[in-house]
Design a protein around this motif. Structure first.
Motif, PDB file in Angstrom:
ATOM      1  N   ARG A 167       5.243  -6.279   0.169  1.00 54.05           N
ATOM      2  CA  ARG A 167       5.357  -4.825   0.115  1.00 54.05           C
ATOM      3  C   ARG A 167       6.594  -4.362   0.883  1.00 54.05           C
ATOM      4  O   ARG A 167       7.337  -3.475   0.426  1.00 54.05           O
ATOM      5  CB  ARG A 167       4.101  -4.168   0.675  1.00 54.05           C
ATOM      6  CG  ARG A 167       2.873  -4.345  -0.192  1.00 54.05           C
ATOM      7  CD  ARG A 167       1.695  -3.519   0.339  1.00 54.05           C
ATOM      8  NE  ARG A 167       0.473  -3.772  -0.411  1.00 54.05           N
ATOM      9  CZ  ARG A 167      -0.642  -3.068  -0.316  1.00 54.05           C
ATOM     10  NH1 ARG A 167      -0.688  -2.032   0.523  1.00 54.05           N
ATOM     11  NH2 ARG A 167      -1.702  -3.360  -1.028  1.00 54.05           N
ATOM     12  N   SER A 205       3.205 -11.130 -11.210  1.00 54.15           N
ATOM     13  CA  SER A 205       4.058 -10.553 -10.173  1.00 54.15           C
ATOM     14  C   SER A 205       3.651 -11.112  -8.815  1.00 54.15           C
ATOM     15  O   SER A 205       2.649 -11.821  -8.693  1.00 54.15           O
ATOM     16  CB  SER A 205       3.947  -9.028 -10.191  1.00 54.15           C
ATOM     17  OG  SER A 205       2.612  -8.610 -10.041  1.00 54.15           O
ATOM     18  N   TRP A 234       3.355   0.881  -5.021  1.00 54.61           N
ATOM     19  CA  TRP A 234       4.203   0.710  -6.209  1.00 54.61           C
ATOM     20  C   TRP A 234       5.011   1.959  -6.575  1.00 54.61           C
ATOM     21  O   TRP A 234       5.836   1.911  -7.477  1.00 54.61           O
ATOM     22  CB  TRP A 234       3.323   0.343  -7.416  1.00 54.61           C
ATOM     23  CG  TRP A 234       2.230   1.354  -7.679  1.00 54.61           C
ATOM     24  CD1 TRP A 234       2.343   2.554  -8.322  1.00 54.61           C
ATOM     25  CD2 TRP A 234       0.859   1.258  -7.273  1.00 54.61           C
ATOM     26  NE1 TRP A 234       1.134   3.216  -8.346  1.00 54.61           N
ATOM     27  CE2 TRP A 234       0.201   2.442  -7.709  1.00 54.61           C
ATOM     28  CE3 TRP A 234       0.114   0.293  -6.594  1.00 54.61           C
ATOM     29  CZ2 TRP A 234      -1.153   2.670  -7.477  1.00 54.61           C
ATOM     30  CZ3 TRP A 234      -1.231   0.534  -6.360  1.00 54.61           C
ATOM     31  CH2 TRP A 234      -1.846   1.705  -6.804  1.00 54.61           C
ATOM     32  N   THR A 285       6.919  -3.273  -9.362  1.00 52.34           N
ATOM     33  CA  THR A 285       6.641  -4.357  -8.436  1.00 52.34           C
ATOM     34  C   THR A 285       7.759  -5.378  -8.533  1.00 52.34           C
ATOM     35  O   THR A 285       8.763  -5.173  -9.228  1.00 52.34           O
ATOM     36  CB  THR A 285       5.271  -4.994  -8.748  1.00 52.34           C
ATOM     37  OG1 THR A 285       4.912  -5.886  -7.694  1.00 52.34           O
ATOM     38  CG2 THR A 285       5.290  -5.742 -10.079  1.00 52.34           C
ATOM     39  N   MET A 288       0.599  -8.510  -3.908  1.00 51.85           N
ATOM     40  CA  MET A 288       0.784  -7.281  -3.145  1.00 51.85           C
ATOM     41  C   MET A 288      -0.518  -6.808  -2.481  1.00 51.85           C
ATOM     42  O   MET A 288      -0.553  -5.753  -1.870  1.00 51.85           O
ATOM     43  CB  MET A 288       1.307  -6.171  -4.061  1.00 51.85           C
ATOM     44  CG  MET A 288       2.733  -6.364  -4.526  1.00 51.85           C
ATOM     45  SD  MET A 288       3.912  -6.139  -3.166  1.00 51.85           S
ATOM     46  CE  MET A 288       5.467  -6.058  -4.087  1.00 51.85           C
TER      47      MET A 288
END
Length: 258
Positions: A213, A184, A233, A154, A187
């Motif tokens: 993404r 992170s 991912w 990621t 997403m």
């Protein structure tokens, strides 16, 4: 992503079984020439190797992961370094969750699937699926990771604050805003989320998750990585250095840098 018709899904499962029987894993206890520790190629890439510890869907360290180290075929590692150089210019870093995966680890996943459900793991990693439905769409019976050129990863802001202990774990489909629980970027789901929301172009994503993404896919594609559409991912470097070989050497602690 549209679901495959039942007949096609049955054919796909049959083909996977045939491949598993036809192509034996290359067993070895030493890392072959041509593989490298990612930290020797780029130590700035963050590593969060989930299968080397208990923070994964099995709830325990996975067979073959004797160290929390990302190991890859050298061309894939060098391509990943180029991705890191590109995202670093935007104040980001790559964060890898899994790289080379020993064939024995894949076998342990299959054994895990035969065990009774752990309701805690189900609530976190596959809240909307039966455990038996995870194969082969989400957990392959023969993993491309074992060929050494596939990576799960990621993006993360370089200045992200570490997560608080009470932020982890939680359901992988829980809403995200600003960042994921592990620091992170948001997403839409966390890593190893066995759910249609993890499909790279899943409907119903927030604008933020969709943009993040797309940024990851664009950065990876620029250096030769192809995304697996069912998992945002999951990327494979092409052309693969070892397209027909499944390796089974264990991941061991990092030694002296080259």
């Amino acid at each position: 992503m549209r679901s495959s018709p039942p007949v096609m899904r049955s054919i796909a499962r049959f083909v996977l079984v045939l491949l598993a029987l036809a192509v034996p894993a290359r067993a070895s206890e030493e890392m072959p020439e041509g593989f490298v520790y990612l930290r020797d190629v780029d130590p700035t890439i963050e590593q969060d190797m989930r299968y080397a510890g208990p923070s994964n869907f099995t709830g325990a360290p996975v067979a073959g992961y004797g160290a929390a180290e990302c190991v890859l075929a050298r061309p894939a590692a060098e391509a990943l370094k180029r991705v890191q150089d590109a995202v670093a210019a935007r104040g980001l870093t790559l964060k890898v969750y899994d790289c080379y995966r020993p064939a024995r680890a894949v076998a342990s996943f299959i054994d895990w699937a035969k065990e009774p459900d752990d309701l805690k793991a189900k609530d976190i990693y596959y809240p909307n699926l039966d455990k038996r439905a995870l194969f082969p769409d989400y957990i392959a019976t023969r993993s491309g990771h074992s060929r050494g050129a596939t990576v799960d990863l990621t993006l993360k802001p370089r200045d992200a604050k570490p997560p608080k202990p009470d932020d982890l774990p939680r359901a992988c489909i829980a809403p995200q805003k600003g960042q994921a629980p592990d620091g992170s970027v948001a997403m839409g789901t966390s890593f190893d989320c066995f759910d249609v929301k993890a499909n790279t172009e899943a409907p119903g994503l927030s604008d933020e998750a969709r943009a993040n993404r797309a940024a990851l896919v664009t950065a990876m594609q620029a250096q030769g990585f192809e995304n697996y559409p069912m998992e945002w991912w999951h990327f494979t470097y092409t052309p693969e250095p070892y397209p027909d070989t499944y390796f089974d050497f264990p991941i061991t602690p990092h030694g002296t840098p080259e």
